[in-house]
Design an enzyme around this catalytic site. Structure first.
Site, mmCIF file in Angstrom:
data_model
loop_
_atom_site.group_PDB
_atom_site.id
_atom_site.type_symbol
_atom_site.label_atom_id
_atom_site.label_comp_id
_atom_site.label_asym_id
_atom_site.label_seq_id
_atom_site.Cartn_x
_atom_site.Cartn_y
_atom_site.Cartn_z
ATOM 1 N N GLN A 136 -4.561 -27.665 2.630
ATOM 2 C CA GLN A 136 -5.321 -27.447 1.394
ATOM 3 C C GLN A 136 -5.803 -26.002 1.233
ATOM 4 O O GLN A 136 -6.330 -25.639 0.195
ATOM 5 C CB GLN A 136 -6.533 -28.371 1.340
ATOM 6 C CG GLN A 136 -6.212 -29.827 1.560
ATOM 7 C CD GLN A 136 -5.424 -30.421 0.409
ATOM 8 O OE1 GLN A 136 -5.994 -30.804 -0.578
ATOM 9 N NE2 GLN A 136 -4.115 -30.479 0.536
ATOM 10 N N ASN A 137 -5.633 -25.196 2.277
ATOM 11 C CA ASN A 137 -6.041 -23.795 2.178
ATOM 12 C C ASN A 137 -5.060 -23.070 1.260
ATOM 13 O O ASN A 137 -3.848 -23.229 1.385
ATOM 14 C CB ASN A 137 -6.068 -23.148 3.570
ATOM 15 C CG ASN A 137 -6.733 -21.796 3.558
ATOM 16 O OD1 ASN A 137 -6.298 -20.869 2.865
ATOM 17 N ND2 ASN A 137 -7.797 -21.665 4.325
ATOM 18 N N LYS A 138 -5.570 -22.280 0.340
ATOM 19 C CA LYS A 138 -4.732 -21.639 -0.691
ATOM 20 C C LYS A 138 -4.225 -20.251 -0.294
ATOM 21 O O LYS A 138 -3.571 -19.582 -1.095
ATOM 22 C CB LYS A 138 -5.519 -21.526 -2.007
ATOM 23 C CG LYS A 138 -5.955 -22.863 -2.573
ATOM 24 C CD LYS A 138 -4.767 -23.759 -2.841
ATOM 25 C CE LYS A 138 -5.193 -25.070 -3.462
ATOM 26 N NZ LYS A 138 -4.291 -26.150 -3.162
#
Length: 166
Positions: A40-42
């Site tokens: 989920q880290n962008k």
């Protein structure tokens, strides 16, 4: 007792023009031994869009893209105690040798901090009037709930130091 964790080695070479600094890897990154490994880290999505590169999940390819565009990665914190992945849970931190790294890599023109914790820790370490510009960018962590579009817009500033088109 909380676990003592350690950051990774810096990803940098003599061609690096900017340095992106996180605080210290989260649980998922430590498990996988990869920078910004939480799905989920962008971070990777933002970087690939900024550089007009085709997105890949392959970590080795990701690192090649950073190198191709002269981007270095590291963390401000070398070791600390932390339960979970929250920066607010960091205790008893020891910092990395950022100033020494930059002395060894004089091509680096600017430093970009991925989030507030890395920025505050770096300012304590280097001081407010360091010889290179230091930017605080919005954290790419899923815990920082600013929209992808807003994060992406603010991260565009790195392009000014890479000679890339905005």
């Amino acid at each position: 007792m909380q676990n003592r964790i350690s950051s990774f080695s810096p990803l940098i070479d003599d061609q690096s023009e900017i340095l992106i600094l996180g605080s210290i890897p989260g649980v998922k990154s430590l498990e996988k031994q990869q920078y910004y490994a939480h799905p989920q880290n962008k971070f990777w999505k933002i970087i690939f869009e900024l550089l007009y590169e085709e997105f890949t999940e392959n970590y080795t390819e990701r690192l090649k893209i950073l190198k191709k565009h002269h981007i270095a990665l590291w963390d401000v914190i070398d070791t600390c105690e932390r339960k979970g992945s929250l920066d607010s849970e960091i205790k008893n931190e020891e910092t990395n040798q950022i100033a020494e790294l930059l002395e060894e890599h004089p091509n680096v023109k600017a430093i970009f901090c991925n989030g507030g914790k890395s920025y505050k820790s770096l300012q304590k370490l280097l001081g407010k009037n360091y010889r290179l510009p230091i930017y605080q960018l919005p954290s790419t962590s899923p815990l920082h709930t600013v929209s992808f579009e807003k994060k992406y817009e603010e991260w565009k500033v790195i392009l000014e130091f890479l000679g890339e088109e905005v």
